[in-house]
Design an enzyme around this catalytic site. Structure first.
Site, PDB file in Angstrom:
ATOM      1  N   ASP A   1      30.416 -31.645  -0.276  1.00  0.00           N
ATOM      2  CA  ASP A   1      30.432 -30.327  -0.898  1.00  0.00           C
ATOM      3  C   ASP A   1      30.287 -29.295   0.228  1.00  0.00           C
ATOM      4  OD1 ASP A   1      30.557 -28.238  -2.702  1.00  0.00           O
ATOM      5  OD2 ASP A   1      29.317 -29.244  -4.197  1.00  0.00           O
ATOM      6  N   ASN A   2      30.488 -28.052  -0.113  1.00  0.00           N
ATOM      7  CA  ASN A   2      30.607 -27.023   0.918  1.00  0.00           C
ATOM      8  C   ASN A   2      29.354 -26.923   1.802  1.00  0.00           C
ATOM      9  OD1 ASN A   2      31.827 -25.017   2.346  1.00  0.00           O
ATOM     10  ND2 ASN A   2      31.257 -23.383   0.923  1.00  0.00           N
TER      11      ASN A   2
END
Ligand SMILES: *[C@@H]1O[C@H](CO)[C@@H](O)[C@H](O)[C@H]1NC(C)=O
Ligand SMILES: *[C@@H]1O[C@H](CO)[C@@H](O)[C@H](O)[C@H]1NC(C)=O
Ligand SMILES: *[C@@H]1O[C@H](CO)[C@@H](O)[C@H](O)[C@H]1NC(C)=O
Ligand SMILES: *[C@@H]1O[C@H](CO)[C@@H](O)[C@H](O)[C@H]1NC(C)=O
Ligand SMILES: *[C@@H]1O[C@H](CO)[C@@H](O)[C@H](O)[C@H]1NC(C)=O
Ligand SMILES: *[C@@H]1O[C@H](CO)[C@@H](O)[C@H](O)[C@H]1NC(C)=O
Ligand SMILES: *[C@@H]1O[C@H](CO)[C@@H](O)[C@H](O)[C@H]1NC(C)=O
Ligand SMILES: *[C@@H]1O[C@H](CO)[C@@H](O)[C@H](O)[C@H]1NC(C)=O
Ligand SMILES: *[C@@H]1O[C@H](CO)[C@@H](O)[C@H](O)[C@H]1NC(C)=O
Ligand SMILES: *[C@@H]1O[C@H](CO)[C@@H](O)[C@H](O)[C@H]1NC(C)=O
Length: 814
Positions: free
Chosen positions: A365-366
């Site tokens: 995820d980011n």
């Protein structure tokens, strides 16, 4: 004005004055010279005119898709599962072998398009060229419309022009490998103007009809590809087990089985045969795993889930995504049981790859890899963070804001022998095989012929159908609903005349349109409850906003009681500002007290029946309003086309058929309670999982079981039950089959577990028979040593456990 300019002004006026003698004295002003006053002009950079630093209202894209009335959607046999494999095509392997280390590392890098938006709000071609030439990036995510983009909401034409411009650069410089564009497409291609926005996934779950999860994916993928998007970060396989959490609207409710069925169809909808069909995208199951139970309800806070509970409740929907062929997955932010997910070999290698057999591409995820160092204190340096992830896990792609660091740390780790080259080769093979499967090596550009189909009324009808089936009628004393067009109805609430408030986050922008943009940003590709009601009654509804979207007294608050007294019925709409992730964090399920007060005042000072319509992101506590209201509808987030469906349900054009996909708590203390809590423990929520009814009286009879004993070696038991429609309207009827093991040695059995469901149309006066199978394997569960075990004992099979028309049959596990 500076001192110098004031003096200049004075001098020029004095000089001008004597020359005016020939003119009428009143016209002497014509002889004044315009003063020179210094003002700051638009900033320019590299020859282009920049946007102002403060640019809250972006321009609206004047382009819109044609939205043809109908079109032919490519058809595939959706029962065939197409998914990733662990063998790679020889041309893919050949390409991998031909790449330099820097090119391989670049392929594993994904970053936000915002870094390549120029100060003018348009794509900065120089910057994007550098990214492909120097860092050789493999992926981009997000839209130019976010952050400092010139346009607020990009038409598919403009979106495609940008992605195709990027693609042209990707295939011309650096490794010349086509790039993949990703996007959070949660309810349709929600960042593409005109694309059909669907109800939130929680609504699809409430329909108990998986076709709606399928259609969301199916239309969302076509609209995404029209804009040059190849990868949807959806569906969300997380469970709704902590009601304070901001992201529950993005998932399919609290039940492992319901979620699994919805996830399977969502994946098929997004992907179909993505290896052949160029109107499909890669789906992403997310967020692996356990993201959903933050201890304090806030996004990314710690989760503690015993391994047996993880396997029993949380793993099934992820397994379902993998079995349905999901091409990609995304890991979860933060830590599970104290260990960072992003470097967990247990979760991302043993469970994901070894146990569940996932063969596709896995992304972080980011910002998660570097969060180990700059946020979580679990790594000594950026280098150590990258090392832990790539040494311990099977992550293939780093989603990041920090491309240079990703590239330099990974290169250093390989060059110093800390991460072997074949670790990278495996990831790059997965990446390039996916790009090939999606057709990017055949034709890297978008298909312009898809653009005209975006926003087609044919798609809008699918979105409306999903909303229609998702509305949950929870209370209806004295048949106060449906309303009649002849009645005088007072409507109260801020979301009554708003598309953005009934659609939720991931809608135009991450957190929905801004106050300045309002609904105008949709350019007509939208609907409101007000318009829906007007189209049914033919007159302008009597509406008082009453309180703001935050529930604080506003326009007309004082007149509500007076107006309510004059009305036959009053409908209160409760809403919530669209928000997700930490922006949607809340401290309590209590609403603003004005909202309780005004309903109470109407209850105390009038005899007018009260109807509540809830269109919120959280299940807020109703408290005393639960008894003050004569009728309650939970609409969740019915989407940009949800207005007409809400009106149709209120006026009985159709009978409601949604069921609660999650437990609706009474108060905060029940925020973590699910219906599968142990049998002797409290389960006393405001509304139970599976609760809901229609306007028809449906009775159940003739429940039968094909055998009274069930063992691990016996064939499944078939359960049949007949449902009869005693009412006046057609009824789409969901039938939910639960089991309760009455006694289970050592492990207190759950109140109920949903094992099967089906939904059929029953016309007035007729009956339908529903048939379900139950296997002994379904009755197995994980013990504290994470072994799957089976305990004999009596079992009740209950149809529609939490509704008044429930029926029960009993069997014994042997
Ligand atoms: C869709 O396909 C059918 C049969 O192949 C054809 O008759 C029809 O004209 C097509 N419709 C559109 C809108 O292309
Ligand atoms: C585009 O990017 C280049 C390189 O990063 C930069 O020098 C230039 O100023 C940018 N142009 C604009 C208009 O922002
Ligand atoms: C298409 O995109 C390119 C690159 O951003 C831009 O220069 C061009 O003006 C765009 N065309 C239109 C019609 O917007
Ligand atoms: C990484 O792997 C090593 C060895 O298997 C293990 O000791 C370490 O705890 C792992 N770290 C994580 C975060 O899984
Ligand atoms: C790297 O991973 C391997 C395999 O999981 C493990 O044996 C080793 O201990 C790990 N090293 C570190 C420092 O975590
Ligand atoms: C990243 O690296 C490139 C060269 O590879 C360089 O031009 C750029 O300035 C670097 N960016 C940052 C933020 O350091
Ligand atoms: C509803 O909102 C729109 C703007 O989105 C506005 O033009 C219209 O006047 C509003 N309707 C009423 C009845 O206030
Ligand atoms: C529903 O219909 C059945 C059969 O006609 C009847 O016995 C029952 O009382 C009805 N229930 C309600 C709530 O109307
Ligand atoms: C229930 O079953 C009995 C016997 O099989 C049958 O006569 C009756 O019609 C059934 N009732 C309904 C509502 O299907
Ligand atoms: C139940 O199982 C039988 C085979 O055991 C199968 O033929 C039937 O289709 C199944 N029914 C349902 C509703 O899945």
């Amino acid at each position: 004005m500076s001192r110098n300019y004031s003096i200049l002004y004075l001098l020029t006026s004095l000089l001008a004055f004597p020359l005016s003698g020939a003119q009428p004295s009143l016209l002497s002003a014509a002889n004044f010279k315009k003063p020179e006053i210094e003002v700051v002009g638009p900033r320019t950079q590299g020859g282009v005119v920049c946007l102002p630093d403060y640019f809250p209202l972006q321009d609206f894209d004047p382009m819109r898709p044609k939205s043809v009335v109908s079109y032919n959607l490519t058809q595939y046999d959706e029962s065939v599962t197409v998914g990733p494999s662990d063998t790679f095509d020889s041309d893919v392997l050949e390409l991998v072998q031909s790449l330099t280390l820097a090119e391989k590392v670049g392929q594993m890098t994904q970053t936000h398009v915002l870094f390549y938006v120029g100060c003018d709000g348009n794509l900065n071609v120089t910057a994007i060229e550098a990214a492909f030439r120097d860092q050789k990036i493999g992926f981009l995510f997000g839209g130019v419309s976010d952050f400092m983009g010139r346009f607020a909401f990009l038409s598919p034409q403009r979106f495609a022009n940008i992605t195709n411009t990027i693609q042209q650069i990707a295939i011309s410089v650096g490794s010349k490998i086509p790039y993949m564009q990703g996007s959070d497409s949660i309810h349709g291609a929600n960042f593409v103007k005109g694309a059909t926005m669907f109800p939130a996934p929680v609504n699809a779950a409430a329909t108990f009809n998986p076709i709606h999860a399928f259609n969301n994916g199916r239309i969302g993928s076509k609209d995404s590809r029209s804009a040059g998007i190849h990868w949807a970060y959806a569906p969300q396989a997380d469970l709704n087990t902590q009601k304070l959490w901001s992201r529950n609207f993005e998932n399919f409710g609290e039940d492992p089985y319901l979620s699994s069925v919805m996830i399977e169809h969502a994946v098929k909808g997004f992907q179909g045969n993505y290896k052949l069909d160029r109107a499909r995208v890669a789906a992403t199951f997310k967020h692996f795993i356990g993201y959903t139970t933050p201890i304090n309800g806030k996004d990314q806070e710690p989760r503690y889930i015993p391994m047996n509970h993880l396997l029993e409740y949380h793993v099934p929907s992820f397994k379902s995504a993998i079995d349905a062929g999901a091409a990609t997955g995304m890991e979860a932010y933060g830590a599970l049981n104290g260990q960072d997910t992003i470097s967990s070999s247990l979760l991302l290698t043993t469970l994901l790859r070894d146990k569940l057999g996932f063969k596709g591409l896995m992304t972080s995820d980011n910002r998660e890899i570097f969060a180990q160092f700059n946020q979580h204190f679990t790594a000594f340096s950026y280098l150590d963070a990258t090392f832990q992830t790539f040494n311990n896990t099977s992550i293939d792609v780093s989603m990041n804001f920090d491309v240079n660091n990703t590239v330099s740390t990974l290169i250093e780790l390989v060059e110093t022998g800390k991460v072997p080259m074949d670790r990278l080769d495996l990831s790059v093979s997965r990446i390039l095989q996916l790009k090939k499967d999606l057709g990017l090596f055949e034709n890297p550009f978008s298909d312009p012929s898809l653009i005209d189909t975006v926003g087609s009324p044919q798609d809008v009808e699918l979105s409306r159908n999903s909303a229609r089936e998702s509305l949950i009628l929870l209370k209806n004393n004295d048949n106060v609903l449906p309303l009649s067009p002849k009645e005088k109805i007072l409507y109260v609430g801020a979301n009554f005349n708003s598309t953005r408030y009934i659609t939720g986050a991931w809608n135009v922008h991450f957190d929905g349109p801004s106050d300045l943009e309002g609904d105008a940003v949709y350019d007509g590709h939208s609907d409101t409850i007000l318009l829906g009601i007007q189209s049914i009654t033919g007159t302008a509804p009597n509406w008082i906003p009453g309180y703001s979207i935050d529930g604080i007294a506003s326009t007309g608050y004082e007149t509500i009681v007076r107006e309510a007294r004059k009305a036959d019925k009053v409908v209160f709409f409760f809403g919530e500002v669209p928000a997700t992730e930490s922006f949607g964090n809340i401290d309590t399920l209590r609403m603003a007290h004005d909202q309780y007060d005004i309903v109470n005042k109407v209850y105390e000072h009038t005899k007018t029946p009260i109807i509540l319509v809830l269109a919120q992101n959280h299940p807020y506590s109703l408290g005393e309003l639960s008894s003050a209201a004569d009728a309650i509808i939970n609409a969740n987030l019915p989407g940009a086309y949800g207005g007409l469906p809400v009106a149709e349900i209120l006026f009985g054009k159709i009978s409601p058929s949604g069921r609660q996909p999650y437990t609706y708590p009474k108060l905060d203390y029940q925020a973590a309670v699910t219906y599968y809590t142990p049998i002797w423990n409290e389960y006393d929520p405001e509304f139970a999982f599976g609760q809901g009814m229609g306007y028809n009286n449906i009775t159940y009879s003739n429940i039968t079981v094909s055998a009274f004993e069930l063992g691990l070696n016996s064939s499944p038991i078939t359960v049949t039950v007949t449902a009869t429609n005693n009412g006046q309207l057609d009824q789409l009827e969901p039938v939910l089959m639960y089991t309760t093991q009455k006694i289970r040695r050592g492990y207190s059995p759950e109140h109920y577990r949903l094992r099967a469901f089906d939904k059929k149309l029953i016309t007035p006066g007729s009956s339908e028979t529903f048939s379900f199978n139950l296997t002994a394997q379904e009755m197995q569960f994980y013990d504290i040593d994470s072994n799957l075990v089976y305990e004999v004992g009596p079992v009740d099979i209950t149809i529609n456990a939490f509704n008044e028309n429930s029926v029960v049959a009993s069997i014994t596990l042997v």
